[in-house]
Motif scaffolding. Structure first.
Motif, mmCIF file in Angstrom:
data_model
loop_
_atom_site.group_PDB
_atom_site.id
_atom_site.type_symbol
_atom_site.label_atom_id
_atom_site.label_comp_id
_atom_site.label_asym_id
_atom_site.label_seq_id
_atom_site.Cartn_x
_atom_site.Cartn_y
_atom_site.Cartn_z
ATOM 1 N N MET A 27 -5.792 1.371 8.577
ATOM 2 C CA MET A 27 -6.795 1.140 8.679
ATOM 3 C C MET A 27 -7.360 0.962 10.008
ATOM 4 S SD MET A 27 -8.126 -1.879 5.563
ATOM 5 C CE MET A 27 -6.675 -2.993 6.074
ATOM 6 N N PRO A 28 -8.315 1.336 10.149
ATOM 7 C CA PRO A 28 -8.397 0.894 12.000
ATOM 8 C C PRO A 28 -8.577 -0.207 12.673
ATOM 9 C CG PRO A 28 -10.814 2.329 10.820
ATOM 10 C CD PRO A 28 -9.278 1.838 9.954
ATOM 11 N N TYR A 29 -7.935 -0.421 13.707
ATOM 12 C CA TYR A 29 -8.210 -1.527 13.785
ATOM 13 C C TYR A 29 -7.655 -1.194 16.332
ATOM 14 C CZ TYR A 29 -7.316 -6.723 15.345
ATOM 15 O OH TYR A 29 -7.033 -7.502 15.938
ATOM 16 N N SER A 30 -8.980 -1.440 16.532
ATOM 17 C CA SER A 30 -9.109 -0.727 17.657
ATOM 18 C C SER A 30 -9.547 -2.245 18.801
ATOM 19 C CB SER A 30 -10.735 0.036 18.177
ATOM 20 O OG SER A 30 -11.856 -1.000 17.790
ATOM 21 N N SER A 31 -9.218 -3.240 18.395
ATOM 22 C CA SER A 31 -9.118 -4.358 19.632
ATOM 23 C C SER A 31 -7.800 -4.484 20.669
ATOM 24 C CB SER A 31 -9.117 -5.740 18.963
ATOM 25 O OG SER A 31 -10.474 -6.115 18.584
ATOM 26 N N VAL A 65 -0.937 -3.381 24.344
ATOM 27 C CA VAL A 65 -0.380 -2.926 23.826
ATOM 28 C C VAL A 65 -2.054 -2.629 22.721
ATOM 29 C CG1 VAL A 65 0.662 -2.138 21.254
ATOM 30 C CG2 VAL A 65 1.499 -3.670 23.724
ATOM 31 N N MET A 66 -2.362 -0.498 22.148
ATOM 32 C CA MET A 66 -3.039 -0.678 21.714
ATOM 33 C C MET A 66 -2.225 -0.086 20.004
ATOM 34 S SD MET A 66 -6.066 -0.373 22.848
ATOM 35 C CE MET A 66 -7.223 0.369 21.708
ATOM 36 N N PRO A 67 -3.214 -1.066 19.272
ATOM 37 C CA PRO A 67 -2.298 -0.857 17.439
ATOM 38 C C PRO A 67 -2.744 0.910 17.256
ATOM 39 C CG PRO A 67 -3.819 -3.258 17.728
ATOM 40 C CD PRO A 67 -4.137 -2.155 19.173
ATOM 41 N N LYS A 68 -1.929 0.725 16.337
ATOM 42 C CA LYS A 68 -2.058 2.185 15.417
ATOM 43 C C LYS A 68 -2.868 2.110 14.213
ATOM 44 C CE LYS A 68 1.659 3.971 14.693
ATOM 45 N NZ LYS A 68 2.729 5.423 14.745
ATOM 46 N N GLY A 69 -2.965 0.715 13.964
ATOM 47 C CA GLY A 69 -4.016 0.549 12.805
ATOM 48 C C GLY A 69 -3.594 -0.549 12.206
ATOM 49 N N GLN A 70 -4.588 -0.976 10.908
ATOM 50 C CA GLN A 70 -3.771 -2.214 10.394
ATOM 51 C C GLN A 70 -3.562 -1.556 8.567
ATOM 52 O OE1 GLN A 70 -7.297 -4.539 10.684
ATOM 53 N NE2 GLN A 70 -6.516 -6.770 10.176
ATOM 54 N N ILE A 71 -2.988 -3.038 8.411
ATOM 55 C CA ILE A 71 -2.398 -2.860 6.595
ATOM 56 C C ILE A 71 -2.721 -3.973 5.972
ATOM 57 C CG2 ILE A 71 -0.228 -2.573 6.876
ATOM 58 C CD1 ILE A 71 0.140 -0.170 4.915
ATOM 59 N N ARG A 72 -3.021 -3.500 4.536
ATOM 60 C CA ARG A 72 -2.552 -5.243 3.689
ATOM 61 C C ARG A 72 -1.424 -5.047 2.976
ATOM 62 N NH1 ARG A 72 -6.655 -9.481 1.601
ATOM 63 N NH2 ARG A 72 -7.257 -9.137 3.073
ATOM 64 N N LEU A 73 -0.652 -5.815 3.019
ATOM 65 C CA LEU A 73 0.652 -5.609 1.830
ATOM 66 C C LEU A 73 0.837 -7.454 1.283
ATOM 67 C CD1 LEU A 73 3.191 -3.645 4.770
ATOM 68 C CD2 LEU A 73 1.826 -3.363 2.389
ATOM 69 N N PRO A 74 1.374 -7.398 0.267
ATOM 70 C CA PRO A 74 1.577 -8.177 0.116
ATOM 71 C C PRO A 74 2.636 -9.213 0.259
ATOM 72 C CG PRO A 74 2.456 -6.574 -1.684
ATOM 73 C CD PRO A 74 1.386 -6.082 -0.751
ATOM 74 N N VAL A 75 2.979 -10.819 0.820
ATOM 75 C CA VAL A 75 3.811 -11.152 1.259
ATOM 76 C C VAL A 75 4.155 -12.154 -0.029
ATOM 77 C CG1 VAL A 75 5.233 -12.547 3.016
ATOM 78 C CG2 VAL A 75 3.231 -11.133 3.538
ATOM 79 N N GLN A 76 5.750 -11.710 -0.040
ATOM 80 C CA GLN A 76 5.930 -12.935 -1.319
ATOM 81 C C GLN A 76 6.645 -14.762 -0.527
ATOM 82 O OE1 GLN A 76 8.060 -11.704 -4.733
ATOM 83 N NE2 GLN A 76 7.898 -13.013 -5.743
ATOM 84 N N THR A 77 6.504 -15.586 -1.521
ATOM 85 C CA THR A 77 7.376 -16.628 -0.864
ATOM 86 C C THR A 77 7.194 -17.226 -1.840
ATOM 87 O OG1 THR A 77 5.657 -16.208 0.950
ATOM 88 C CG2 THR A 77 6.844 -18.747 0.825
ATOM 89 N N SER A 78 8.638 -17.687 -2.245
ATOM 90 C CA SER A 78 8.783 -18.175 -3.867
ATOM 91 C C SER A 78 7.878 -17.017 -4.724
ATOM 92 C CB SER A 78 9.082 -19.218 -4.085
ATOM 93 O OG SER A 78 9.792 -19.823 -5.274
#
Length: 194
Positions: free
Chosen positions: A85-89, A99-112
């Motif tokens: 997804m776009p992320y321009s800050s 550093v200019m980000p390439k974008g943003q992504i939502r991912l699952p993070v499993q903690t136990s």
């Protein structure tokens, strides 16, 4: 220690009783340092399950306000530009560069047993780490991190769970970061060239 003060009566001094918590308390003790090399200044580095894969070299940084993903993880998860997804800050890297980000992504993070969706800002810059987990992740799970004890603790179904950091990998990442840093000219050489 927290104390509850009971009203005094005429029969004697005010009584102090420990406050009783109806749920487990997240805390660290000297016993939590067993198995770590002390004293140390190591970053808190661990392995987490991100996007369905066990990902090593993840730094936990409670001073950072955003989760960051570096090129090794981006490539390892076989992500493509169209997945972002776009992320321009702009962001500031550890070495003070913008550093200019390439974008943003939502991912699952499993903690136990807990799985939470986390927004990672993807950057294309060198880091010995694959990702940085920051306050959004820590606050979502109610995690308390201790670099001194080299672990994080959090509640899950009224139990205190913990994840141990890896000091050996933290030291390797520090050496890699120092080795990668461009060599600065000595002040004597700079003065001669002026």
């Amino acid at each position: 220690m927290f104390v509850a003060r009971l009203p005094a009566d005429d029969s004697g001094p005010e009584l102090k009783r420990p406050k009783v918590y109806p749920y487990p308390v997240l805390s660290f003790s000297e016993e939590d340092k067993i198995g770590t090399i002390q004293p140390h200044d190591d970053a808190l580095e661990m392995t987490l399950r991100i996007g369905g894969y066990d990902v090593e070299r993840v730094m936990v940084d409670d001073g950072s306000g955003a989760e960051i993903m570096y090129p090794d993880l981006y490539k390892g998860l076989k992500l493509r530009p169209e997945d972002l997804m776009p992320y321009s800050s702009p962001l500031m890297s550890f070495d003070g560069k913008i550093v200019m980000p390439k974008g943003q992504i939502r991912l699952p993070v499993q903690t136990s047993p807990e799985i939470v969706e986390i927004d990672f800002i993807v950057v294309d810059t060198y880091s010995p780490y694959t990702a940085i987990m920051a306050r959004p992740w820590l606050h979502t799970l109610g995690i308390v991190a201790s670099t001194s004890h080299q672990k994080v603790k959090f509640l899950s179904e009224s139990q205190v769970l913990e994840i141990q950091g890896c000091q050996a990998t933290a030291k390797e990442c520090l050496v890699a970061a120092i080795s990668h840093r461009p060599r600065a000219k000595s002040s004597a050489l700079v003065e001669e060239s002026s």
